[in-house]
Design an enzyme around this catalytic site. Structure first.
Site, mmCIF file in Angstrom:
data_model
loop_
_atom_site.group_PDB
_atom_site.id
_atom_site.type_symbol
_atom_site.label_atom_id
_atom_site.label_comp_id
_atom_site.label_asym_id
_atom_site.label_seq_id
_atom_site.Cartn_x
_atom_site.Cartn_y
_atom_site.Cartn_z
ATOM 1 C CB THR A 164 -0.914 0.028 1.232
ATOM 2 O OG1 THR A 164 -1.729 -1.144 1.241
ATOM 3 C CG2 THR A 164 -1.818 1.257 1.210
ATOM 4 N N GLY A 165 0.709 2.078 -0.995
ATOM 5 C CA GLY A 165 1.478 3.305 -1.094
ATOM 6 C C GLY A 165 0.566 4.499 -1.246
ATOM 7 C CD GLU A 174 2.455 8.672 -6.974
ATOM 8 O OE1 GLU A 174 2.832 7.773 -7.751
ATOM 9 O OE2 GLU A 174 2.877 9.833 -7.000
ATOM 10 C CB ALA A 175 -0.578 2.442 -6.839
ATOM 11 C CB VAL A 208 0.014 -4.102 -5.273
ATOM 12 C CG1 VAL A 208 0.053 -5.411 -6.066
ATOM 13 C CG2 VAL A 208 0.688 -2.980 -6.060
ATOM 14 C CE LYS A 231 1.667 0.169 -9.307
ATOM 15 N NZ LYS A 231 3.013 0.218 -9.949
ATOM 16 C CG ASP A 260 12.146 6.081 -9.612
ATOM 17 O OD1 ASP A 260 13.127 6.691 -9.140
ATOM 18 O OD2 ASP A 260 11.188 5.693 -8.911
ATOM 19 C CG ASN A 268 11.743 1.231 -8.579
ATOM 20 O OD1 ASN A 268 10.827 0.998 -7.799
ATOM 21 N ND2 ASN A 268 12.074 2.452 -8.938
ATOM 22 C CG ASP A 314 7.544 0.231 -8.900
ATOM 23 O OD1 ASP A 314 6.439 -0.349 -8.884
ATOM 24 O OD2 ASP A 314 8.217 0.422 -7.870
#
Length: 314
Positions: free
Chosen positions: A85-86, A88-89, A91, A121, A232, A237, A249
């Site tokens: 859990t972030g 912006e998104a 999963v 996602k 990035d 990543n 990502d």
């Protein structure tokens, strides 16, 4: 950690960097506007389910309509809990439906008892970093003329990640297999399992950093030759699972003709060089960049001019 880091075999045609991506309204948008009885029942069932009680900021009605469409189309059979859990998104683990079951006969995926597990996602439209997303979208020829409102940008970002994953796989880069996309929801291969999460490169003890570095720089070169720059790339990543190094990502990846492509590539090379230098390897970011951007041999025997590659133009 001792791994083989097996490289994938690239396909002949990794994709067209000028491909146009459709970001117009989907059936999910129409479902959300119509809100038929079946969708209304689905919405109530999802919001009443234990693992989604704390995720209401993720599942607005339009997002639920996208999930509903993916279920109807057979890409998702059942949801599990959140994997990550972030801001912006988020999963979630899920069971993939028949439409999403596409392992090749005899492949490792076909023999894997967890082959039907997928990752879903979900990008948050309200809390996503709109300005940062625009920095990566503006200048990408696939998104010329995209609307400037937050919803349009997030929907474009989701479809862009799907397209980037497709192109990366065709180029022989190990990334999660993209399965389906609807609105701000992306269904893809779940690398590892929810109860046994694949570890980021930053979280493991790299016992054979030389081999890992060779794989990373080869994947960077393959991406570049397919017209993409990750943008990035770092130890945060990249993940390790079952002897494979997997790049994740890919939403922010840009084409080599993006106006900031050179800057993004320099940053990727600096991050990768810094990490592997800490692992005891003498890695120079300029040497890495030269390797990544080395012109692909021309079948006629004539080397391609470096000036023809967008990221080499200063």
């Amino acid at each position: 950690m001792s791994e083989e880091f097996v490289l994938l075999e690239p396909e002949d045609q990794p994709g067209d960097e000028w491909e146009q991506l459709d970001v117009s309204d989907t059936e999910a948008d129409r479902i959300a506007r119509r809100q038929d009885r079946e969708f209304d029942e689905f919405r109530k069932r999802i919001k009443d389910t234990e693992q989604f009680k704390l995720q209401e900021s993720v599942f607005d009605d339009a997002t639920l309509a996208a999930v509903y469409k993916l279920v109807q189309d057979g890409y998702v059979d059942a949801f599990g809990g959140p994997v990550s859990t972030g801001k912006e998104a988020s999963v979630f683990e899920a069971l993939g439906g028949e439409a999403g079951e596409r392992p090749e006969p005899g492949s490792a995926a076909a023999a894997d008892e967890h082959a039907r597990e997928v990752a879903v996602k979900v990008y948050r439209i309200n809390s996503s970093n709109f300005r940062q997303m625009r920095d990566y979208l503006e200048g990408d020829p696939r998104f010329d003329g995209i609307a400037s409102d937050k919803k349009a940008v997030v929907l474009a970002w989701t479809r862009k990640e799907f397209a980037n994953l497709e192109r990366a796989r065709k180029a022989g880069v190990r990334v999660p297999e993209p399965i389906a996309v609807q609105r701000n929801v992306l269904v893809m291969e779940l690398v590892g399992h929810a109860e046994e999460r694949a570890r980021r490169l930053s979280e493991v003890d790299v016992e054979n950093p030389e081999t890992a570095y060779e794989v990373v720089r080869e994947y960077m070169r393959r991406l570049f030759r397919a017209g993409l720059i990750h943008g990035d790339l770092s130890e945060y990543n990249m993940i390790i699972h079952d002897g494979e190094l997997v790049i994740i990502d890919m939403g922010q990846a840009v084409t080599v003709h993006h106006p900031n492509a050179g800057e993004f590539l320099d940053r990727d090379c600096e991050n990768v060089a810094t990490f592997f230098t800490r692992q005891g390897i003498d890695v120079d970011p300029d040497d890495l960049r030269a390797y990544v951007t080395e012109p692909e041999p021309d079948p006629s025997g004539e080397p391609e001019e470096a000036s023809e590659r967008g990221a080499n133009e200063e």
